[in-house]
Structure formats: C-alpha cells, structure tokens
Design a protein around this motif. Structure first.
Motif, PDB file in Angstrom:
ATOM      1  N   PHE A   1       0.852  -1.189   0.000  1.00 32.71           N
ATOM      2  CA  PHE A   1       0.000   0.000   0.000  1.00 32.71           C
ATOM      3  C   PHE A   1       0.885   1.235   0.000  1.00 32.71           C
ATOM      4  O   PHE A   1       1.804   1.349   0.808  1.00 32.71           O
ATOM      5  N   SER A   2       0.660   2.186  -0.913  1.00 32.46           N
ATOM      6  CA  SER A   2       1.497   3.388  -0.952  1.00 32.46           C
ATOM      7  C   SER A   2       0.676   4.578  -1.425  1.00 32.46           C
ATOM      8  O   SER A   2      -0.424   4.414  -1.961  1.00 32.46           O
ATOM      9  N   TYR A   3       1.248   5.755  -1.175  1.00 36.84           N
ATOM     10  CA  TYR A   3       0.542   6.957  -1.640  1.00 36.84           C
ATOM     11  C   TYR A   3       1.513   7.895  -2.334  1.00 36.84           C
ATOM     12  O   TYR A   3       2.724   7.753  -2.203  1.00 36.84           O
ATOM     13  N   LEU A   4       0.953   8.870  -3.112  1.00 35.35           N
ATOM     14  CA  LEU A   4       1.794   9.781  -3.887  1.00 35.35           C
ATOM     15  C   LEU A   4       1.276  11.207  -3.735  1.00 35.35           C
ATOM     16  O   LEU A   4       0.194  11.547  -4.196  1.00 35.35           O
ATOM     17  N   ASN A   5       2.053  12.010  -2.992  1.00 36.57           N
ATOM     18  CA  ASN A   5       1.721  13.445  -2.904  1.00 36.57           C
ATOM     19  C   ASN A   5       2.699  14.174  -3.814  1.00 36.57           C
ATOM     20  O   ASN A   5       3.881  14.275  -3.493  1.00 36.57           O
ATOM     21  N   THR A   6       2.253  14.687  -4.906  1.00 26.30           N
ATOM     22  CA  THR A   6       3.202  15.256  -5.871  1.00 26.30           C
ATOM     23  C   THR A   6       3.540  16.711  -5.590  1.00 26.30           C
ATOM     24  O   THR A   6       4.510  17.233  -6.117  1.00 26.30           O
ATOM     25  N   LEU A   7       2.702  17.393  -4.796  1.00 26.02           N
ATOM     26  CA  LEU A   7       2.978  18.808  -4.543  1.00 26.02           C
ATOM     27  C   LEU A   7       3.641  18.952  -3.177  1.00 26.02           C
ATOM     28  O   LEU A   7       3.311  18.205  -2.246  1.00 26.02           O
ATOM     29  N   PRO A   8       4.552  19.909  -3.049  1.00 25.87           N
ATOM     30  CA  PRO A   8       5.083  20.192  -1.722  1.00 25.87           C
ATOM     31  C   PRO A   8       3.962  20.747  -0.849  1.00 25.87           C
ATOM     32  O   PRO A   8       2.995  21.320  -1.377  1.00 25.87           O
ATOM     33  N   ASP A   9       4.059  20.598   0.429  1.00 29.16           N
ATOM     34  CA  ASP A   9       2.985  21.045   1.340  1.00 29.16           C
ATOM     35  C   ASP A   9       2.588  22.493   1.098  1.00 29.16           C
ATOM     36  O   ASP A   9       1.407  22.852   1.161  1.00 29.16           O
ATOM     37  N   SER A  10       3.618  23.328   0.756  1.00 27.45           N
ATOM     38  CA  SER A  10       3.334  24.761   0.591  1.00 27.45           C
ATOM     39  C   SER A  10       2.401  25.032  -0.595  1.00 27.45           C
ATOM     40  O   SER A  10       1.741  26.054  -0.665  1.00 27.45           O
ATOM     41  N   GLU A  11       2.335  24.083  -1.519  1.00 29.03           N
ATOM     42  CA  GLU A  11       1.463  24.306  -2.692  1.00 29.03           C
ATOM     43  C   GLU A  11       0.262  23.356  -2.696  1.00 29.03           C
ATOM     44  O   GLU A  11      -0.461  23.245  -3.685  1.00 29.03           O
ATOM     45  N   ALA A  12       0.076  22.636  -1.591  1.00 26.01           N
ATOM     46  CA  ALA A  12      -0.965  21.601  -1.581  1.00 26.01           C
ATOM     47  C   ALA A  12      -2.264  22.077  -0.945  1.00 26.01           C
ATOM     48  O   ALA A  12      -3.076  21.288  -0.481  1.00 26.01           O
ATOM     49  N   ILE A  13      -2.470  23.407  -0.968  1.00 21.27           N
ATOM     50  CA  ILE A  13      -3.700  23.934  -0.377  1.00 21.27           C
ATOM     51  C   ILE A  13      -4.792  23.994  -1.453  1.00 21.27           C
ATOM     52  O   ILE A  13      -4.554  24.505  -2.544  1.00 21.27           O
ATOM     53  N   ILE A  14      -5.909  23.437  -1.129  1.00 23.44           N
ATOM     54  CA  ILE A  14      -7.032  23.627  -2.076  1.00 23.44           C
ATOM     55  C   ILE A  14      -8.216  24.154  -1.291  1.00 23.44           C
ATOM     56  O   ILE A  14      -8.316  23.954  -0.075  1.00 23.44           O
ATOM     57  N   LYS A  15      -9.106  24.853  -2.061  1.00 25.47           N
ATOM     58  CA  LYS A  15     -10.319  25.334  -1.399  1.00 25.47           C
ATOM     59  C   LYS A  15     -11.464  24.503  -1.953  1.00 25.47           C
ATOM     60  O   LYS A  15     -11.858  24.645  -3.111  1.00 25.47           O
ATOM     61  N   SER A  16     -11.951  23.595  -1.136  1.00 29.90           N
ATOM     62  CA  SER A  16     -13.015  22.703  -1.600  1.00 29.90           C
ATOM     63  C   SER A  16     -13.706  22.124  -0.369  1.00 29.90           C
ATOM     64  O   SER A  16     -13.438  22.552   0.764  1.00 29.90           O
ATOM     65  N   ASP A  17     -14.581  21.132  -0.612  1.00 38.55           N
ATOM     66  CA  ASP A  17     -15.243  20.492   0.522  1.00 38.55           C
ATOM     67  C   ASP A  17     -14.411  19.266   0.917  1.00 38.55           C
ATOM     68  O   ASP A  17     -14.508  18.207   0.294  1.00 38.55           O
ATOM     69  N   GLY A  18     -13.569  19.441   1.889  1.00 37.97           N
ATOM     70  CA  GLY A  18     -12.620  18.410   2.302  1.00 37.97           C
ATOM     71  C   GLY A  18     -13.293  17.109   2.685  1.00 37.97           C
ATOM     72  O   GLY A  18     -12.812  16.027   2.340  1.00 37.97           O
ATOM     73  N   GLU A  19     -14.439  17.196   3.368  1.00 38.05           N
ATOM     74  CA  GLU A  19     -15.117  15.975   3.819  1.00 38.05           C
ATOM     75  C   GLU A  19     -15.549  15.106   2.655  1.00 38.05           C
ATOM     76  O   GLU A  19     -15.453  13.877   2.690  1.00 38.05           O
ATOM     77  N   LYS A  20     -16.003  15.781   1.612  1.00 35.80           N
ATOM     78  CA  LYS A  20     -16.505  15.011   0.461  1.00 35.80           C
ATOM     79  C   LYS A  20     -15.340  14.362  -0.278  1.00 35.80           C
ATOM     80  O   LYS A  20     -15.411  13.203  -0.691  1.00 35.80           O
ATOM     81  N   ILE A  21     -14.224  15.119  -0.438  1.00 34.63           N
ATOM     82  CA  ILE A  21     -13.064  14.525  -1.110  1.00 34.63           C
ATOM     83  C   ILE A  21     -12.588  13.317  -0.299  1.00 34.63           C
ATOM     84  O   ILE A  21     -12.260  12.255  -0.844  1.00 34.63           O
ATOM     85  N   TYR A  22     -12.603  13.491   0.997  1.00 35.43           N
ATOM     86  CA  TYR A  22     -12.194  12.410   1.904  1.00 35.43           C
ATOM     87  C   TYR A  22     -13.092  11.187   1.691  1.00 35.43           C
ATOM     88  O   TYR A  22     -12.620  10.066   1.514  1.00 35.43           O
ATOM     89  N   ALA A  23     -14.423  11.456   1.646  1.00 37.38           N
ATOM     90  CA  ALA A  23     -15.365  10.343   1.483  1.00 37.38           C
ATOM     91  C   ALA A  23     -15.128   9.620   0.163  1.00 37.38           C
ATOM     92  O   ALA A  23     -15.165   8.387   0.092  1.00 37.38           O
TER      93      ALA A  23
END
Ligand code: ADP
Length: 609
Positions: A463-485
C-alpha cells in the motif's frame, strides 16, 4: 357599223353585265354548295337573259341574226356549271327553234357548242382561276368562237363563204375578247368577294383577339426591343393599380420587376432579342404600384418584322398569385406538420427511453431490495448469532474477543449501508450542501494512508501513496469531507477487489487543464473492470456483478455517491482498466480517477506569505 348593230351590241353588253351581277349577287355571295332548286332558279334567270339577248340581234349576213348567246353560254358553263347552263341552253335552243329560218341549224349548233365548251373547260381545267386566267379566258373565247365560225357549215352551201367572210373577224376580234372581258369581270367579282370575306374574317379574328387581350382575367403586354411598354390591357392596369399614362413608354423591367429578379430578367430578355426566341412559359413576380408582389405566369412570343428582325415581345399572362400563396401556405403547413412530426418522434423516443428507464429502474429496484435484504440480514444475523454465543458463561476471553470483533464488524457494515442509503437519498432530494474551506490535501492523503495501512498490510498487499505537490502548494479550497469520502470509498473498493499485489493512491497536478486541476487516482491490481461496466458502475444500485451469489459485500451505492460528490465539486470521475486481463478472467488492474479544481493563485499567495 350600222346603227342597229351598235344598239344590239350595247344591249347585249348591258345584258352580259346583268349576267355578271347575277353571278356576283346570287352565286358567289351565297357561299357553299348550291342545292338543285337554287341551280334551277339560276338556270331560269340565265335562260331569260339569253332569250332577251336573242331578241335584240343584229343582222350581219342577210337572213342570219347575231347575238352574244355564245359568250353568255360559254361563260355560264365555265362559272355556273352544268345544271343552270343546260337549262339556259335548252331555253335558248327552243327560242331559236321557234324563230326558224336559214340560220336555224347554225344557231342551234352555236348554242350547243358554246355551252358545252364552257362546261368542258370547267371540267378539264379546274384550276384555271389560279393559272394565268386572262389567257385561259381568251383561250376559251377563241375556242368557242372558232367553233362558232365552224358552225357556218350548217348554213346552205352558197351562204357559207360569204357568212364566214363577214363573221370570222368579229368573232375572233370582238366576241373572243368580250368573252375574256366578261370572264375577267366575273373573276374579279369573285376575287373581290374573297377579299371581302378574308377582310371580314380578319376583322372577326382581330375582334376576338382584342377581346382576349382586353378580357377580364388575362394580362396582355407588348414590349419594344428595349423593354419599353408599348401596350398593356386594362386588366394589367387594374391589378397593378397604375393609370395607362403612367405605364406606356416606361421600361417594364425598371417599373414592374422586383429588384432581386431585375438583372436576371433583363439578361433573359436581351438574350431572347439576340436568339429571336423567348421562353414560352415563364413565371415571375411583378410589383404593383403599392409595392405588393404578384405572381404571373407568362406566355411570350417574339414580334418580328417582315424581314425577320425582332421588334419586341407580345406576352399574355395569368395572375397565379392566389394559387402561389395557396401553394406556399401548403408548403408552410407541410413544414409545420413535418416539424410537429419530428417533435412527436422525439417525444416518442423520449417516452421509449423513459419507459426503458422505468423498466430498468423497476428491475434495479427489485435487485436492490433483494440485495439490501441480503446486505442487512447478513450482518444482522451475525450480530444476533454472536450475541447469543456471548451469553455462554464459560467462554474463553479469546473467544469473547473474537465474537465481539465479528459483532463490531457486522455493526459497522450495517452502519455503512445505512449511511450510504441516507447519503444517496439526500443527494437525490438535493439537500446535500457544499462546505468549502481551505485545507492541505497532502495531510488528507496521509491520514487516509494511515487509517488503512495496517488493514491492507494484514492482507499482504503493498500500500502506498503519492503526494506530488510540496505542502506549501498543496492547499485547495473545496469540501474536504466530500473529497475524503470519495477517496476512502475508492480505497475501500480497491481493498475489496484486490487479493494480492498493490494499491496506490494519490494525485497529480494538471496544469494544462483550463482551469488547472488535481487529478486523484486510486490504483489497484485487483480483478479489474470490464469495458461494458465502466459507465454502469457509477449509476446507483449498479454493481459489476449483480447476482446475489457474488463474493463481495456492498449495496452498489459507493461509486454513485462518489460521482455525485465529485460533480458537485466541479470535477469528473472515471475508471481505466487493464482490459485484456479482465476480459480473459485473469487479475487485471483498475485505476479510478477523479478531478478537483486547483487554484494556482491561492497557493502562490500562500507561498508568498
Ligand atoms: P459496491 O462496492 O458496494 O458494490 P460501488 O458503487 O462502490 O458498490 O461499486 C460498484 C461496482 O463497481 C462494484 O460492485 C464492482 O463491481 C465495481 N468496482 C468498484 N471498484 C472496483 C475495483 N477497484 N476493482 C474492480 N471492480 C470495482
């Protein structure tokens, strides 16, 4: 010449003129074949003229009186034909018989010869009038009077020569030309009458023609070779609303032809002038004084001079505006009906689709209910069964824990199903709200990774994951709960359908998209998805396998909920799969993708701070 001869000649001449009048007034004016009665009457009149002629004779040779019966009878034979002439011959013959004397036989022979020669001429030279009729008539006169000279042989022998000497010259030079002149007079009467008839016929046809031209519902128009109007009838004026003086001398094309047709018609007209031919049936529009358009069907002919030069055109037109409008109305109506039909066809198609949809929904509803009862009963049975087992007092604590785990798992499974049902019904009733806030997507990915890491590791799956953006650029404005779901749902599915191999999830930034977006993925090496299922699995209650005997739990709602959420957030969701392997029943792979808009400026602002 003796006075008595002169008087006799004049009287004879007057009678012959009367004879010609008879021909003019009674014969030729009553056209057509004459009946026997008319012929007898004419014969009687001819007889009277002949008898009067014979009663004013002159003596040229003592004992032999002369008159012009030979002229009368020969011309009668030629012009009146057998019945009148034979009657006149008989009548004059009787008279001559009653007179008697030495010249009796000669007199009778003259009657017989002159009448017969006229009749024979008529019979054997029927076209004499159309030949050189002067010569024909002179010929007749000569033949008749030479034969008349020959009749002197019926005189007593001692009288033949003296008589011939006296009469030969007058017969040839007076009687023969008189025959010709009388004939010419009668031919001219005949011709004059024919001319008169032709003139009357022409007048009649002109009258009829002008009646047509002037008649109530036909347009007539004469144009000069430059297109100016030479003549038009009242009907043309009536339907266009012009006065005659406004029209005559004007150019037809400038005044009456609508602008859009003008150049074309002028060209056709000048072509017609050159080729000396016009299209006979021709329809075009004309303008009234008020600017209204009328449709006219024209019949055109070229007017030519004697030398064949085209002087202009004569046209007769019929106003077909009403039928044209009718036709247009019909066309419009047809188009309307066609459009309506098209609409009905569409409605039909939609109804058909709706029907199919309803049938499909019905089928899905039944499948869903069966599935649901299975999905609820299974964990419920487990809960009840294992709760019963827990009641046993002698249970080892290990067993107790195992039972409690089963009850817990079954409870969670039930809770999941109930949650999914509630969520999908909220989505359908449109009461799901979006709660946008700024958050770091990397954190969310890491958190999901952390929650599933152990469970997946226990299954022996990487099991692995891929975060391609550095934390400083990984901010999005959206509905976090829904993306999570959505992510959790996709990872859970990946776990569910993967027995070995690996599961990887994460995102990539798609800068080239307009606007920029993050493309999330959840990739597994599970059984994969067949081509025909790729769209269906995103519909509610749909599963890759819809049989109750399938190996996997689930109500078929997870992907439908995920799709609804992603679309609410402005993105889209799809799946790609290793088709060859999936189709051949081997393990394939499935990668679920979904996108979420990414605001570059937001991160620039963050990194600037
Ligand atoms: P559920 O999983 O509850 O049946 P979902 O809506 O989550 O419902 O999925 C619908 C169907 O899509 C599943 O039944 C399965 O056939 C197919 N599916 C979903 N995810 C995967 C995957 N990772 N690999 C293979 N098939 C999948």
């Amino acid at each position: 010449m003796k006075e008595s001869i002169l008087i006799g000649l004049l009287q004879n001449a007057a009678l012959l003129i009367a004879f010609s009048m008879l021909y003019q007034n009674f014969w030729i004016k009553h056209e057509g074949p004459k009946n026997i009665f008319e012929k007898i009457i004419v014969g009687l009149v001819l007889s009277s003229i002949g008898i009067i002629l014979m009663s004013t004779p002159w003596m040229m040779v003592p004992g032999i009186s002369f008159d012009m019966r030979s002229v009368l009878l020969s011309v009668s034979g030629l012009f009146f034909g057998p019945i009148p002439t034979v009657i006149a011959m008989l009548a004059t013959g009787f008279v001559r018989l009653s007179i008697g004397g030495v010249g009796l036989w000669m007199g009778l022979a003259v009657i017989l010869f002159s009448g017969s020669i006229g009749l024979l001429w008529r019979k054997f030279r029927p076209n004499w009038k159309s030949n050189n009729y002067y010569m024909e008539l002179l010929g007749l006169g000569l033949v008749v009077h030479i034969s008349m000279s020959a009749t002197t042989i019926f005189l007593p022998t001692d009288m033949i020569l003296p008589a011939l000497k006296v009469i030969a010259i007058p017969l040839i030079f007076i009687y023969s030309p008189v025959t010709m002149l009388l004939g010419i007079l009668m031919v001219n009467q005949y011709k004059n009458w024919q001319n008169e008839l032709a003139r009357l016929k022409l007048q009649e046809s002109e009258r009829r023609f002008s009646q047509i031209l002037e008649s109530g519902n036909v347009l007539s128009l004469l144009l000069n070779n430059d297109g100016t109007i030479n003549f038009c009838n009242d009907y043309l004026l009536e339907i266009t609303g012009y006065e005659r003086r406004e029209v005559l001398g004007k150019n037809w094309f400038e005044g009456f032809v609508p602008f859009d047709e003008r150049a074309k018609l002028k060209q056709l007209f000048s072509n017609g002038m050159i080729n000396k031919k016009f299209s006979i049936n021709f329809e075009n529009r004309i303008l009234t004084k008020e600017g209204e358009e009328l449709y006219i069907l024209w019949y055109n002919i070229a007017l030519k001079s004697d030398t064949g030069e085209v002087l202009g055109t004569a046209s007769i037109g019929v106003n077909v505006t009403d039928s044209k409008r009718h036709e247009k109305n019909l066309e419009e109506k047809n188009a309307e009906i066609e459009a309506q039909n098209e609409e009905y066809r569409k409605i039909n198609q939609e109804l058909l689709k709706a029907k199919e949809h309803a049938e499909e929904s019905d089928r899905l509803k039944s499948a869903f209910l069966a599935n649901m009862s299975h999905e609820i009963r299974t964990p419920m049975n487990s809960i009840l069964g294992f709760s019963d087992l827990l009641k046993e007092s002698k249970l080892t604590s290990e067993k107790q824990h195992r039972y409690i785990d089963v009850i817990e798992h079954s409870g969670k499974r039930m809770l999941n199903i109930i949650n999914d049902i509630i969520t999908i019904s909220e989505i359908e009733s449109g009461i799901v709200d979006i709660h946008n806030s700024e958050f770091n997507i990397n954190e969310q990915i890491e958190s999901i990774y952390a929650s599933f890491k152990e469970e997946i590791a226990q299954n022996g799956i990487n099991f692995s994951y891929l975060n391609t953006l550095p934390d400083s650029e990984a901010i999005i404005k959206s509905d976090g709960e829904k993306i999570y779901a959505v992510l959790v749902n996709l990872v859970k599915n990946a776990i569910k359908f993967t027995n070995h191999g690996a599961i990887e999830f994460g995102y990539n930034l798609k800068k080239d998209s307009e606007p920029a977006e993050l493309e999330f993925f959840v990739k597994d090496t599970g059984e994969g998805i067949r081509q025909e299922q790729k769209e269906l699995i995103f519909e509610r209650f749909r599963q890759g396998s819809e049989s109750l005997t399938r190996n996997y739990e689930g109500a078929g709602l997870g992907l439908a909920i995920s799709k609804a959420f992603v679309e609410m957030l402005g993105g889209k969701i799809w799946v790609e799969s290793d088709e060859e392997n999936t189709a051949s029943g081997k393990d394939g792979s499935a990668t679920f993708y979904f996108t979420i808009p990414y605001d570059i400026k937001l991160n620039k602002k963050n990194s600037d701070e």
